[in-house]
Design an enzyme around this catalytic site. Structure first.
Site, PDB file in Angstrom:
ATOM      1  N   ASN A   1     -39.534  20.807  13.840  1.00 55.23           N
ATOM      2  CA  ASN A   1     -40.404  21.497  12.891  1.00 55.23           C
ATOM      3  C   ASN A   1     -40.514  20.647  11.628  1.00 55.23           C
ATOM      4  O   ASN A   1     -39.500  20.190  11.098  1.00 55.23           O
ATOM      5  CB  ASN A   1     -39.826  22.882  12.550  1.00 55.23           C
ATOM      6  CG  ASN A   1     -40.801  23.724  11.757  1.00 55.23           C
ATOM      7  OD1 ASN A   1     -41.890  23.278  11.424  1.00 55.23           O
ATOM      8  ND2 ASN A   1     -40.398  24.940  11.457  1.00 55.23           N
TER       9      ASN A   1
ATOM     10  N   SER B   1     -35.681  27.781  16.364  1.00 59.60           N
ATOM     11  CA  SER B   1     -36.178  26.846  15.370  1.00 59.60           C
ATOM     12  C   SER B   1     -37.521  26.279  15.816  1.00 59.60           C
ATOM     13  O   SER B   1     -37.687  25.825  16.944  1.00 59.60           O
ATOM     14  CB  SER B   1     -35.161  25.716  15.173  1.00 59.60           C
ATOM     15  OG  SER B   1     -35.643  24.792  14.231  1.00 59.60           O
ATOM     16  N   GLY B   2     -38.504  26.299  14.909  1.00 59.02           N
ATOM     17  CA  GLY B   2     -39.834  25.772  15.196  1.00 59.02           C
ATOM     18  C   GLY B   2     -40.771  26.779  15.808  1.00 59.02           C
ATOM     19  O   GLY B   2     -41.871  26.416  16.229  1.00 59.02           O
TER      20      GLY B   2
ATOM     21  N   GLY C   1     -33.547  30.899  13.408  1.00 58.43           N
ATOM     22  CA  GLY C   1     -33.630  31.177  14.826  1.00 58.43           C
ATOM     23  C   GLY C   1     -32.413  30.612  15.551  1.00 58.43           C
ATOM     24  O   GLY C   1     -31.626  29.840  14.998  1.00 58.43           O
TER      25      GLY C   1
ATOM     26  N   SER D   1     -39.185  23.299   8.448  1.00 58.36           N
ATOM     27  CA  SER D   1     -38.179  24.242   8.947  1.00 58.36           C
ATOM     28  C   SER D   1     -37.418  24.865   7.786  1.00 58.36           C
ATOM     29  O   SER D   1     -36.953  24.170   6.876  1.00 58.36           O
ATOM     30  CB  SER D   1     -37.197  23.504   9.865  1.00 58.36           C
ATOM     31  OG  SER D   1     -36.171  24.370  10.293  1.00 58.36           O
ATOM     32  N   SER D   2     -37.315  26.202   7.791  1.00 66.26           N
ATOM     33  CA  SER D   2     -36.526  26.900   6.767  1.00 66.26           C
ATOM     34  C   SER D   2     -35.050  26.670   7.039  1.00 66.26           C
ATOM     35  O   SER D   2     -34.549  27.012   8.105  1.00 66.26           O
ATOM     36  CB  SER D   2     -36.831  28.395   6.787  1.00 66.26           C
ATOM     37  OG  SER D   2     -38.163  28.647   6.471  1.00 66.26           O
TER      38      SER D   2
ATOM     39  N   GLU E   1     -30.321  28.220  17.612  1.00 70.37           N
ATOM     40  CA  GLU E   1     -30.439  26.765  17.687  1.00 70.37           C
ATOM     41  C   GLU E   1     -29.502  26.206  18.746  1.00 70.37           C
ATOM     42  O   GLU E   1     -28.298  26.499  18.749  1.00 70.37           O
ATOM     43  CB  GLU E   1     -30.119  26.123  16.328  1.00 70.37           C
ATOM     44  CG  GLU E   1     -31.150  26.460  15.255  1.00 70.37           C
ATOM     45  CD  GLU E   1     -30.923  25.676  13.974  1.00 70.37           C
ATOM     46  OE1 GLU E   1     -29.869  25.009  13.855  1.00 70.37           O
ATOM     47  OE2 GLU E   1     -31.797  25.718  13.093  1.00 70.37           O
TER      48      GLU E   1
ATOM     49  N   THR F   1     -41.588  31.202   9.552  1.00 71.10           N
ATOM     50  CA  THR F   1     -41.998  31.134   8.148  1.00 71.10           C
ATOM     51  C   THR F   1     -43.489  31.397   8.008  1.00 71.10           C
ATOM     52  O   THR F   1     -43.929  32.137   7.117  1.00 71.10           O
ATOM     53  CB  THR F   1     -41.645  29.751   7.558  1.00 71.10           C
ATOM     54  OG1 THR F   1     -40.238  29.534   7.678  1.00 71.10           O
ATOM     55  CG2 THR F   1     -42.050  29.662   6.104  1.00 71.10           C
TER      56      THR F   1
END
Length: 1131
Positions: free
Chosen positions: A157, A107-108, A387, A160-161, A389, A112
């Protein structure tokens, strides 16, 4: 920046980890750190690109960079995501191979943004054109829409998606995009109702409240204050560098570009507002008489506003929040919900409503961007998935996300190592086997149908009795205690009993990327994700355009008694059918990949932190570099390899007659490629170093240039020969035409000379003949002249004789006429004397007769004198003078007097006549004219032209015309008005002829041809009549609601005698005792009730079309437009 001509030129660190010596975790991390310190955020591992998020803008994404990497070999320039995108695009375009780009990372890490960079690069390098640009714009603008509804701010993020996205971009044979298909996976819908500390809800809620206009918020019943809504966290509502208002405008513009209609966008915003309102609904406990607890809504204002947005009856939704109906076979049981259950139902409805709205948005975008052509398409897939996590507090969502990454890791291992080793064995290539960790055992721990964690979670959710998160953890401790990758403090394994880093209500799984501690609190509720059937049925009853599509299970006709599948089961099934996983399994081992790594946790400090960089192990496939180094960079079957490179050897060009492998061997020997750089397999050739492949491609490129030069030479020779032959043929044609022209010119010159000689000869002969003819003519003229003179002399002599005889005869006639005249005058005087005598006798006798008559009738002269004088005067005036009009009271004309002595009598007769004309016989007509003046004067443009027209009433002579005998028998009362009108049809605005009859009690409409009565309306059922201010003849008869006459609605009619019809209707309503006074509404826009619908009739002025007058047209289901010509309107 300086353009680099090779990956190895001016390289900072090692650009490709395959070339790293020595290879270890420390050297791997040191190399990444060194490149990161010099703003080199991209590094290769074979065909894999590692991207490190620097959390700041770098000047490496400019249009010049796009051109720099366009049509360049993958290893020719420094590592960049553009090189990966260009390699995938060129393979798709030139080699006709479908491509898949896998973007993964924690994540981050910037996944994206990487996917958007890939799409923007492909859009920049593919073809141009109006239709192609439209498709590219729609594909690119789908991102802002999905990000607004599927992305949120997290602790790592700001964008974040919170869902997985896989996009298939479809191309034609030229490499131009035709469309695309988007698949979404596992939206984190729990974020709708609750967000961790320091995080926000989905962007769209904040964008709507910040960027929508005041009118839009008023329609949606919202306020700008974030604190008014329970579902929005306040500690992170404002994000630095994030303009929610501008992003809202961007999203609306993107939705318009993608193809959303205005009403669809409004419907989506209404559902978003409904979710916010849903979070403000609170409940209070109440006790029933039987001792059970139930819940009630505290403040019904938010519930009311939400029901108004969705078109749901408030009582239906309020009951669904308070009661739950359970069906089992043929029985129904209704139970009350306590406060906690009501809050659970509310949150479940909010999560399902938003999740289904997001799925509908993806489906709607797919309808707009899907390829229209039905030919075979090339496909490029771009995967942007969660991602791995690891948070301080990991729950059910992190468990599901990390399970998805385990599956990705498993597929990646199969693609990079296992399948590659199996292929080497299958092809007979010498290969040193490399031991690697296969995470299939972890996937089996989670997804096994018998003892997997997801299976046990579903079993606990479906088990009757008391079920809690603790019972679920106990079951895990019992079943999974001996598993080497499962750890729990309460399990049978004693080595964890004293592990204080492992709380009692948690379990730990050792994933491929490290150990993750999961807190079981909330696992059961989040896995259940149960939406009560009562709420589904309540939402299905909504009048909103989208709700019925989002909740099809609420249809009472399709009741399903089966328990809905759990969230874990649904996700496990979706992972098993991931379209991108199936696509990856069909690709060769050199498919493109991009791994993302997040820089240090502090996003404001883009510095390298060694301890943190150990997270690279969490990115699938990054540490499999050794397998990449020991393998072959390129492999291809012999047939396409020979077909591609056969022009590099004279022995294989242009056709090789033997087996393909022998041709490849001859080719490689002729090119003097070192034997250690390649190996021959059973069906493929394997090339170890990419530079060898680049060498072949460079030689092929040079050879293609030579072949192109040869083709150009041959073509130019053919073109010159063709041009020469064309010039030669043209010269021959021109010569032939010139010789023809010269001969024609010579022939014309000879012909002209011959003609000249002939003309001179013919002229001499003609002049000679003329002289002879003139002589003969003069001779004939002399004879004629002499003869004429002789005949003239004889004629004059004869004339003199005749004139003398005529004078003698005239004298005799004159004498005889004088004598006859004298005799006639004598006889005339005698006859006149005799006539005077007879006239005198007649006059005396007439006077005597008159005296006798006056004496005889003197007694009753006074009684009959008036009528006789009246008849005499009328007879004299009508027969001998131009009588004034008897029907126009304002006509003051009167014939002039014949004698001056009759002046007084003339004046008196004129006064008496005008008084009589306005008396009893024509009084009703003048009263109707006066009443018409009161109603329409200065209000209706048609009125002035009706003043001089008498009100006839019965224009059809219905009592005399045998055609209407049947209709006359039906109507019993006296007919006050009979005329032909046009009944206007609301469907097309055209008129149908009808007979209009007005009696003292009814209004009757009948068919003009058959005389059949179509409608009979009693006068008491009429409430009003509506007309316009223009010079048209349209009027509407409006009926009372609830009467039998009003079943079919009001009547919209058109007549040439509008003023007379409405005046007589008004008088009939005024004189009748049981009828209320009829209202006359004069307006250019009024409503007419047609059955169940109301239609607006609007009158406008316009120029006449095709010589026609007033026209009526249907604009839509609710509007009829009557166009009145300007000349008619102003006259």
């Amino acid at each position: 920046m300086e353009v680099k001509t090779s990956l190895l030129d001016n390289m900072i660190g090692v650009g490709d980890m395959v070339l790293l010596e020595p290879l270890s975790e420390d050297s791997f991390i040191d190399n990444l750190r060194k490149r990161f310190d010099h703003n080199e955020i991209y590094t290769y591992i074979g065909s894999v690109v590692i991207s490190i998020n620097p959390y700041r803008s770098l000047p490496i994404y400019t249009p010049d960079k796009v051109e720099e990497y366009r049509n360049r070999n993958f290893y020719e320039l420094s590592p960049h995501i553009y090189a990966l995108a260009d390699e995938a695009y060129r393979s798709l375009r030139d080699q006709d191979k479908d491509q898949c780009i896998l973007i993964t990372g924690e994540s981050g890490a910037g996944k994206t943004e990487a996917s958007k960079l890939v799409m923007s690069y492909v859009a920049a390098v593919c073809g141009k054109g109006q239709e192609v640009n439209k498709v590219k714009e729609q594909l690119l603008q789908s991102n802002p829409v999905l990000e607004a509804f599927g992305n949120a701010k997290t602790v790592r993020n700001d964008n974040s998606s919170r869902f997985g996205k896989y996009m298939d971009i479809e191309f034609d044979f030229k490499g131009d995009p035709l469309g695309g298909v988007i698949s979404n996976y596992l939206l984190e819908k729990s974020r709708v109702v609750k967000q961790p500390r320091g995080e926000r809800n989905f962007h769209v809620f904040y964008q709507l409240l910040s960027g929508a206009s005041d009118d839009t918020l008023k329609k949606l019943k919202l306020e700008r204050d974030f604190s008014k809504y329970n579902y929005l966290s306040l500690d992170s509502a404002a994000v630095n560098g994030l303009d929610d208002a501008a992003n809202f405008r961007t999203v609306r513009n993107a939705m318009q570009i993608v193809g959303f209609m205005e009403d669809e966008m409004q419907s989506v915003l209404e559902l978003v507002a409904a979710v916010l309102k849903l979070g403000n609904i609170e409940f209070k406990p109440e006790s029933r008489c039987n001792g059970t607890d139930e819940s009630r809504v505290k403040d019904k204002n938010d519930l009311k506003e939400m029901c108004e947005l969705l078109g749901i009856e408030q009582s239906v939704l309020e009951r669904a929040f308070s009661y739950r109906t359970v069906e089992a076979k043929m029985e129904k049981v209704s139970t009350t919900l306590n406060v906690s259950q009501a809050y659970y139902a509310r949150d479940a409805l909010a999560k399902n409503l938003y999740s289904r709205l997001f799925s509908w948005l993806v489906t709607r975008i797919n309808e707009s961007i899907k390829a229209q052509a039905k030919t075979r398409h090339k496909v490029m897939g771009v995967l942007d998935i969660y991602g791995f996590e690891i948070f301080e507090d990991n729950s059910f969502e992190q468990f599901i996300i990390n399970y998805c990454n385990e599956k990705l890791q498993q597929i990646f291992i199969e693609l990079t190592l296992r399948e590659e080793q199996e292929e080497y064995v299958r092809e007979g290539i010498e290969w040193t086997n490399i031991e690697y960790f296969n995470n299939a055992v972890i996937c089996d721990l989670i997804e096994n149908n018998q003892n997997g964690i997801l299976a046990m979670l579903d079993e606990e959710c479906l088990r009757p009795g008391t079920v809690t998160d603790e019972t679920f953890l106990d079951k895990l401790n019992t079943v999974c205690a001996e598993h080497q990758h499962f750890e729990s403090r309460l399990s049978k394994n004693s080595k964890f009993l004293t592990d204080h880093s492992l709380p009692h209500n948690c379990f730990r799984i050792q994933h491929y990327a490290g150990k993750v501690l999961y807190r079981v609190e909330g696992f059961m509720d989040k896995n259940n994700d149960l939406l009560y059937r009562d709420l589904s049925q309540a939402m299905y009853k909504a009048n909103h355009s989208l709700i019925k599509q989002l909740f099809p299970e609420g249809n009472p006709a399709k009741v399903n008694l089966k328990r809905p599948p759990t969230a874990g089961f649904q996700f496990r099934a979706s992972v098993g059918t991931f379209s991108f996983l199936m696509m990856l399994q069909t690709f060769p081992a050199d498919s493109s990949s991009c791994g993302g790594i997040q820089s240090p946790r502090q996003k404001s400090l883009p510095h390298f932190h060694r301890l943190f960089w150990s997270v690279i192990k969490r990115v699938p496939g990054l540490m499999e570099t050794e397998g990449e180094r020991a393998g072959y960079a390129f492999r291809q079957t012999y047939e396409p390899c020979l077909e591609r490179y056969k022009m590099l050897c004279k022995r294989t060009w242009p056709h090789w007659r033997g087996p393909a492998r022998e041709g490849v061997e001859v080719l490689m020997t002729d090119l003097q490629v070192p034997p250690e750089e390649f190996s021959y397999g059973r069906s493929k050739i394997f090339i170890r170093n990419p530079r060898t492949l680049f060498f072949l491609e460079e030689r092929r490129k040079q050879c293609l240039e030579d072949l192109a030069t040869l083709i150009q030479k041959i073509y130019r020779g053919w073109k010159c020969r063709t041009h020469f032959l064309l010039l030669k043929q043209s010269q021959i044609t021109v010569s032939a035409w010139y010789r023809r022209y010269a001969q024609q010119k010579k022939y014309k010159r000879i012909k002209s000379a011959t003609t000249l000689v002939q003309s001179y000869t013919r002229g001499w002969q003609a002049r000679k003949l003329l002289r002879e003819l003139k002589y003969q003519k003069r001779c004939k003229e002399a004879v004629t002249t002499i003869s004429a003179y002789w005949h003239g002399t004889q004629a004059r002599r004869e004339l003199r004789q005749l004139k003398q005889e005529a004078r003698n005869k005239h004298a005799v006639s004159v004498i005889w006429a004088g004598w006859q005249g004298t005799k006639a005058r004598r006889e005339l005087r005698r006859l006149k004397e005799e006539a005077r005598r007879r006239h005198a006798v007649a006059v005396i006798w007439a006077y005597w007769q008159g005296l006798q008559v006056r004496r005889e009738y003197r007694k009753f002269f006074r009684a009959n004198a008036g009528k006789k004088i009246y008849d005499f005067v009328i007879q004299r005036i009508v027969s001998r003078t131009r009588a004034p009009s008897l029907h126009v009271p304002i006509d003051r004309s009167w014939p002039s007097r014949p004698h001056l002595f009759l002046d007084d009598a003339h004046t008196e007769l004129r006064r008496i006549f005008h008084l009589w004309r306005v008396s009893y016989p024509t009084q009703p007509v003048y009263e109707e004219k006066l009443e018409a003046s009161e109603i329409f004067k200065d209000k209706k443009a048609l009125y002035p032209s009706s003043v001089s027209q008498p009100f006839k009433g019965d224009y059809l002579e219905i009592t005399k015309n045998p055609k209407y005998q049947k209709l006359n028998n039906v109507v019993e009362e006296k007919v006050l008005m009979a005329d032909v009108v046009n009944k206007i049809n609301r469907a097309n605005g055209k008129g149908t002829a009808r007979i209009f009859l007005l009696t003292k009690k009814n209004v009757v409409l009948a068919d003009q041809k058959t005389g059949q009565v179509k409608a009979s309306v009693p006068l008491p059922d009429l409430t009003s009549v509506s007309v316009s201010t223009q010079s048209d003849g349209f009027f509407a008869l409006k009926l009372k609601e609830g009467t039998a006459s009003a079943v079919k609605g009001d009547f919209l009619l058109s007549s040439e005698h509008l003023i007379e019809i409405i005046t007589k209707l008004h008088r009939a309503g005024t004189t009748a005792a049981d009828v209320e006074q009829l209202n006359i509404d004069i307006s250019d826009e009024f409503l007419v009730q047609f059955k169940q619908d109301k239609v607006c009739v609007k009158f406008i002025q316009g120029a006449p079309k095709n010589g026609s007058g007033v026209s009526c047209k249907r604009k839509n289901n609710r509007l009829l437009e009557v166009s009145v010509p300007t000349t008619a309107a102003t006259s």
